[in-house]
Design a protein around this motif. Structure first.
Motif, PDB file in Angstrom:
ATOM      1  N   PHE A 140      23.791  12.449  76.391  1.00  0.00           N
ATOM      2  CA  PHE A 140      23.008  12.558  75.168  1.00  0.00           C
ATOM      3  C   PHE A 140      23.272  11.386  74.226  1.00  0.00           C
ATOM      4  CE2 PHE A 140      23.215  16.870  76.792  1.00  0.00           C
ATOM      5  CZ  PHE A 140      21.916  17.330  76.602  1.00  0.00           C
ATOM      6  N   PHE A 141      23.880  10.313  74.757  1.00  0.00           N
ATOM      7  CA  PHE A 141      24.213   9.170  73.906  1.00  0.00           C
ATOM      8  C   PHE A 141      22.959   8.507  73.341  1.00  0.00           C
ATOM      9  CE2 PHE A 141      24.820   4.538  73.582  1.00  0.00           C
ATOM     10  CZ  PHE A 141      25.788   4.505  72.582  1.00  0.00           C
ATOM     11  N   ALA A 142      22.052   8.103  74.209  1.00  0.00           N
ATOM     12  CA  ALA A 142      20.859   7.380  73.759  1.00  0.00           C
ATOM     13  C   ALA A 142      19.949   8.263  72.910  1.00  0.00           C
ATOM     14  CB  ALA A 142      20.093   6.843  74.971  1.00  0.00           C
ATOM     15  N   SER A 143      19.737   9.512  73.334  1.00  0.00           N
ATOM     16  CA  SER A 143      18.848  10.399  72.573  1.00  0.00           C
ATOM     17  C   SER A 143      19.426  10.705  71.194  1.00  0.00           C
ATOM     18  CB  SER A 143      18.606  11.695  73.348  1.00  0.00           C
ATOM     19  OG  SER A 143      19.824  12.360  73.626  1.00  0.00           O
ATOM     20  N   SER A 144      20.742  10.832  71.090  1.00  0.00           N
ATOM     21  CA  SER A 144      21.355  11.086  69.785  1.00  0.00           C
ATOM     22  C   SER A 144      21.189   9.889  68.860  1.00  0.00           C
ATOM     23  CB  SER A 144      22.840  11.421  69.957  1.00  0.00           C
ATOM     24  OG  SER A 144      23.019  12.646  70.646  1.00  0.00           O
ATOM     25  N   LEU A 145      21.293   8.686  69.392  1.00  0.00           N
ATOM     26  CA  LEU A 145      21.079   7.497  68.565  1.00  0.00           C
ATOM     27  C   LEU A 145      19.623   7.399  68.111  1.00  0.00           C
ATOM     28  CD1 LEU A 145      23.208   4.735  70.347  1.00  0.00           C
ATOM     29  CD2 LEU A 145      23.755   6.039  68.288  1.00  0.00           C
ATOM     30  N   SER A 164      14.933  15.139  77.172  1.00  0.00           N
ATOM     31  CA  SER A 164      14.901  15.586  78.566  1.00  0.00           C
ATOM     32  C   SER A 164      14.742  14.406  79.533  1.00  0.00           C
ATOM     33  CB  SER A 164      13.760  16.584  78.762  1.00  0.00           C
ATOM     34  OG  SER A 164      12.512  15.982  78.451  1.00  0.00           O
ATOM     35  N   THR A 165      13.917  13.412  79.160  1.00  0.00           N
ATOM     36  CA  THR A 165      13.725  12.250  80.027  1.00  0.00           C
ATOM     37  C   THR A 165      15.010  11.443  80.169  1.00  0.00           C
ATOM     38  OG1 THR A 165      11.396  12.111  79.384  1.00  0.00           O
ATOM     39  CG2 THR A 165      12.392  10.138  80.370  1.00  0.00           C
ATOM     40  N   LEU A 166      15.686  11.190  79.039  1.00  0.00           N
ATOM     41  CA  LEU A 166      16.937  10.426  79.082  1.00  0.00           C
ATOM     42  C   LEU A 166      18.044  11.205  79.798  1.00  0.00           C
ATOM     43  CD1 LEU A 166      16.887   8.905  75.482  1.00  0.00           C
ATOM     44  CD2 LEU A 166      16.452   7.727  77.652  1.00  0.00           C
ATOM     45  N   TYR A 167      18.054  12.544  79.628  1.00  0.00           N
ATOM     46  CA  TYR A 167      19.052  13.370  80.310  1.00  0.00           C
ATOM     47  C   TYR A 167      18.860  13.295  81.829  1.00  0.00           C
ATOM     48  CZ  TYR A 167      21.722  17.535  81.653  1.00  0.00           C
ATOM     49  OH  TYR A 167      22.611  18.400  82.240  1.00  0.00           O
ATOM     50  N   ASP A 168      17.611  13.465  82.288  1.00  0.00           N
ATOM     51  CA  ASP A 168      17.335  13.402  83.728  1.00  0.00           C
ATOM     52  C   ASP A 168      17.643  12.011  84.290  1.00  0.00           C
ATOM     53  OD1 ASP A 168      16.548  16.019  83.723  1.00  0.00           O
ATOM     54  OD2 ASP A 168      14.393  15.597  83.589  1.00  0.00           O
ATOM     55  N   TYR A 169      17.380  10.969  83.499  1.00  0.00           N
ATOM     56  CA  TYR A 169      17.677   9.616  83.948  1.00  0.00           C
ATOM     57  C   TYR A 169      19.179   9.430  84.181  1.00  0.00           C
ATOM     58  CZ  TYR A 169      18.321   4.545  83.700  1.00  0.00           C
ATOM     59  OH  TYR A 169      18.697   3.256  83.955  1.00  0.00           O
ATOM     60  N   GLU A 170      19.994   9.902  83.224  1.00  0.00           N
ATOM     61  CA  GLU A 170      21.447   9.798  83.382  1.00  0.00           C
ATOM     62  C   GLU A 170      21.935  10.679  84.525  1.00  0.00           C
ATOM     63  OE1 GLU A 170      23.523   7.803  81.998  1.00  0.00           O
ATOM     64  OE2 GLU A 170      22.139   6.893  80.568  1.00  0.00           O
ATOM     65  N   ALA A 171      21.329  11.865  84.705  1.00  0.00           N
ATOM     66  CA  ALA A 171      21.746  12.763  85.789  1.00  0.00           C
ATOM     67  C   ALA A 171      21.435  12.139  87.154  1.00  0.00           C
ATOM     68  CB  ALA A 171      21.045  14.111  85.641  1.00  0.00           C
ATOM     69  N   GLY A 215      13.087  15.143  60.548  1.00  0.00           N
ATOM     70  CA  GLY A 215      14.376  15.744  60.243  1.00  0.00           C
ATOM     71  C   GLY A 215      14.597  17.073  60.941  1.00  0.00           C
ATOM     72  N   ALA A 216      13.750  18.057  60.613  1.00  0.00           N
ATOM     73  CA  ALA A 216      13.915  19.380  61.211  1.00  0.00           C
ATOM     74  C   ALA A 216      13.644  19.349  62.714  1.00  0.00           C
ATOM     75  CB  ALA A 216      12.990  20.384  60.529  1.00  0.00           C
ATOM     76  N   GLY A 217      12.704  18.500  63.162  1.00  0.00           N
ATOM     77  CA  GLY A 217      12.424  18.408  64.595  1.00  0.00           C
ATOM     78  C   GLY A 217      13.621  17.942  65.394  1.00  0.00           C
ATOM     79  N   SER A 218      14.360  16.957  64.868  1.00  0.00           N
ATOM     80  CA  SER A 218      15.568  16.504  65.562  1.00  0.00           C
ATOM     81  C   SER A 218      16.676  17.552  65.503  1.00  0.00           C
ATOM     82  CB  SER A 218      16.054  15.191  64.953  1.00  0.00           C
ATOM     83  OG  SER A 218      16.504  15.370  63.623  1.00  0.00           O
ATOM     84  N   GLY A 219      16.740  18.281  64.388  1.00  0.00           N
ATOM     85  CA  GLY A 219      17.740  19.352  64.298  1.00  0.00           C
ATOM     86  C   GLY A 219      17.469  20.479  65.272  1.00  0.00           C
ATOM     87  N   LEU A 220      16.186  20.867  65.422  1.00  0.00           N
ATOM     88  CA  LEU A 220      15.825  21.913  66.374  1.00  0.00           C
ATOM     89  C   LEU A 220      16.103  21.469  67.804  1.00  0.00           C
ATOM     90  CD1 LEU A 220      14.595  24.708  66.804  1.00  0.00           C
ATOM     91  CD2 LEU A 220      12.334  23.639  66.833  1.00  0.00           C
ATOM     92  N   THR A 221      15.978  20.172  68.073  1.00  0.00           N
ATOM     93  CA  THR A 221      16.300  19.656  69.407  1.00  0.00           C
ATOM     94  C   THR A 221      17.766  19.893  69.747  1.00  0.00           C
ATOM     95  OG1 THR A 221      14.583  17.966  69.246  1.00  0.00           O
ATOM     96  CG2 THR A 221      16.368  17.567  70.818  1.00  0.00           C
ATOM     97  N   PHE A 281      11.016  15.178  70.548  1.00  0.00           N
ATOM     98  CA  PHE A 281      12.409  14.783  70.738  1.00  0.00           C
ATOM     99  C   PHE A 281      13.086  15.517  71.898  1.00  0.00           C
ATOM    100  CE2 PHE A 281      11.809  14.058  66.070  1.00  0.00           C
ATOM    101  CZ  PHE A 281      11.779  12.686  66.149  1.00  0.00           C
ATOM    102  N   SER A 282      12.749  16.796  72.083  1.00  0.00           N
ATOM    103  CA  SER A 282      13.384  17.558  73.150  1.00  0.00           C
ATOM    104  C   SER A 282      12.580  17.482  74.443  1.00  0.00           C
ATOM    105  CB  SER A 282      13.556  19.021  72.732  1.00  0.00           C
ATOM    106  OG  SER A 282      14.177  19.766  73.744  1.00  0.00           O
TER     107      SER A 282
END
Length: 596
Positions: free
Chosen positions: A558-563, A522-529, A385-391, A516-517
């Motif tokens: 951030f679609f996939a990481s948010s899901l 970060s991996t999914l963000y770089d993949y989309e970029a 919970g808190a780990g995803s919120g901090l992300t 998570f971050s």
């Protein structure tokens, strides 16, 4: 003169004064929340790239959350000494960084800088632990509000320190590092003899509820005030004199809680019929209890391996009713009860269970807590919970930029305020659940994790306006964790080793953020970029040469990481409900009718 001296001594030993001093300490304890303002100064002065700066950020997160040393030391040394150690760590760590950044000290390589940032930020774990340990012991029956308010001020400290720095009005941005090194350290040293468990009367009065409502109202006013001035200062260039006036009003708001210990000391009787002694982990016998009973109870307490569960519970319930009788009648009834109890034990009429350690609600050591399923349920739910919120908090700037928002400061300020309100509200409502309804406090954790799940879902959809609503829900849900979890830990595992247990649990926060971050998002963000940059090699090369890396634009970033984070928050809520089921009996025992 003698009465004035007596009143002054009572004021200095007033538990409300300790609480107010702890609030002031927490108002400067959130050093890590200023990293977003400090990191550009470090990056520009030392020529770091984004990857090197990210390592500095990891060192900051670890220093902010790894408080095992603080928890251990707070259990064996006076709290004033722990605060002094924290102040020295804060001063040495960030003071040395300031010397390096300003050229007053030789330039250090990356890893020594990471160590200095870790040491400087780790000082705040001593502030947090000392404040929580002292106030939870002083207010054992109000743990939810106490933890919520204190953790709330820690979350708000970034905004408070930012406003103080705005009043200083210096063009030297490195001066913020100097303020972070000296300001919190000076406050901790000034308050280190006030923040401690107090002895003597418990001062339980009917005014306690109104006192908490007064502090809650100040919290709401303070949050609204800071939100307002942040928005105004972001939109309008204010005159420096007006900035000073705004900061003075902020100081006045922070001083207003001092009215409570003043009124309770100088305008109410020092000793009232409502006062009770502080709860102690050791048993205090009733006034009518015989010396033989006291010796017998001491023998029973020393034999930890045997628990006379059923007969002992019946005996304790009967003794609770005996408190209402006169002293002579009470002695007679106690003698009869002891004889009946001894006879039943001699005849084998008492069921004896082997005791493998403390039970829920009793005092655990950290090692004893580590082998309990309840402890790891709390740890895992906090990690998810808190780990995803901090992300979200760490990536909020990139998230808003990917959706086309140029000014990211608004969302950073907003989530800071919602984080604060989540902590205050989490403590308030979880206390109602636990105290008024004798229901397990972790149900509030499950609600907070569902709020986080909804917030992550809104970030994934990227519908118009969802950035604002998602920020609200994630801020509230993340903040509520830091009010509910410490109070839950103190109720299930006791207060004796609370500092060590709480600081071990906080490791879940950076661990979740690293998963998570540092890995998933970060991996999914770089993949989309990289997908967006495919076929645009010139732009990709220019971005690489500038050292900025690839940038992702649009809702897919951030679609996939948010899901993924939405899913883990739902799992965390389910685990919290498991904890609710496991702890119903202990909360009924702690806050049932017989305990109120």
């Amino acid at each position: 003169m003698g009465k004035l001296r007596e009143r002054t001594a009572a004021f200095l030993n007033n538990r409300w004064l300790v609480f107010v001093a702890a609030m002031w300490l927490q108002s400067v304890a959130g050093i890590g929340y200023l990293f977003g303002s400090i990191s550009p100064v470090i990056k520009a002065s030392l020529g770091y790239n984004q990857r090197q700066l990210a390592r500095i950020g990891v060192a900051k997160d670890l220093g902010d959350s790894v408080g095992s040393l603080a928890g251990f030391l707070c259990g064996i040394i006076p709290l004033w000494a722990a605060l002094l150690i924290g102040a020295l760590a804060n001063f040495v760590g960030y003071g040395w960084v300031w010397l390096v950044v300003t050229g007053r000290s030789p330039t250090l390589s990356l890893w020594p800088m990471c160590i200095l940032i870790f040491i400087g930020t780790n000082g705040e774990t001593f502030y947090n632990t000392a404040a929580l340990v002292s106030c939870v012991q002083n207010f054992p029956k109000n743990r939810g509000p106490i933890v919520g308010i204190l953790k709330g001020f820690a979350g708000l400290s970034g905004a408070i320190l930012t406003q103080i720095f705005a009043m200083i009005h210096t063009p030297d941005k490195s001066a913020l590092l100097f303020m972070v090194a000296t300001g919190p350290s000076m406050v901790a040293i000034a308050l280190m003899f006030l923040v401690r468990p107090v002895k003597g009367p418990r001062q339980v009065r009917k005014s306690d509820q109104s006192n908490f409502l007064y502090i809650y109202s100040i919290c709401l006013i303070l949050a609204a005030y800071l939100m307002g001035i942040m928005i105004v200062q972001d939109l309008v260039d204010l005159d420096h004199g007006l900035v000073i006036l705004i900061t003075i009003i902020l100081f006045i708001l922070l001083l207003t809680p001092l009215a409570i210990p003043i009124i309770t000391t100088f305008h109410l009787d020092i000793i009232s019929p409502m006062e009770e002694p502080l709860i102690s982990p050791t048993y205090t016998p009733p006034s009518g209890e015989s010396s033989s009973m006291q010796k017998q109870r001491q023998v029973e307490e020393s034999e930890d391996e045997v628990l006379l569960s059923e007969a002992e519970e019946e005996k304790l319930q009967e003794e609770a009713h005996l408190q209402l009788l006169q002293a002579s009648e009470r002695k007679k009834r106690i003698a009869q009860l002891n004889a009946k109890f001894a006879y039943a034990a001699a005849r084998g009429g008492v069921r004896v269970k082997k005791r493998s350690g403390p039970h829920r609600g009793e005092d655990f050591t950290l090692l004893q807590a580590l082998v309990k399923a309840d402890f790891w349920l709390i740890f895992v739910t906090l990690l998810l919970g808190a780990g995803s919120g901090l992300t979200v908090i760490d990536n909020l700037g990139q998230m808003s930029q990917s959706l086309g928002f140029d000014d990211t400061k608004v969302f950073v300020s907003m989530i800071s305020i919602w984080n604060f309100l989540g902590r205050v509200a989490g403590g308030y409502f979880s206390e109602i659940i636990a105290r008024d309804h004798a229901y397990p406090r972790p149900i509030a954790t499950a609600v907070a994790q569902l709020l986080l799940a909804i917030g992550h879902f809104l970030f994934a959809t990227a519908w118009p306006g969802t950035m604002y609503i998602g920020t609200l829900l994630v801020g509230l849900g993340y903040g509520a964790h830091w009010a509910v979890i410490p109070a839950t830990a103190s109720e299930l595992f006791g207060l004796k080793s609370f500092g060590a247990i709480y600081n071990f649990l906080t490791i879940a926060n950076p661990a979740g953020s690293m998963i998570f971050s540092g890995v998933i998002t970060s991996t999914l963000y770089d993949y989309e970029a990289e997908k967006q940059a495919h076929g645009r090699q010139i732009r990709k090369l220019e971005s690489f040469l500038e050292g900025n890396g690839l940038k992702c634009e649009g809702p897919t970033c951030f679609f996939a990481s948010s899901l993924v984070m939405m899913s883990v928050c739902i799992v965390a809520a389910g685990l919290s409900l498991v904890l609710v089921h496991r702890t119903r009996r202990v909360y009924s025992s702690l806050y049932g009718r017989g305990q109120r």
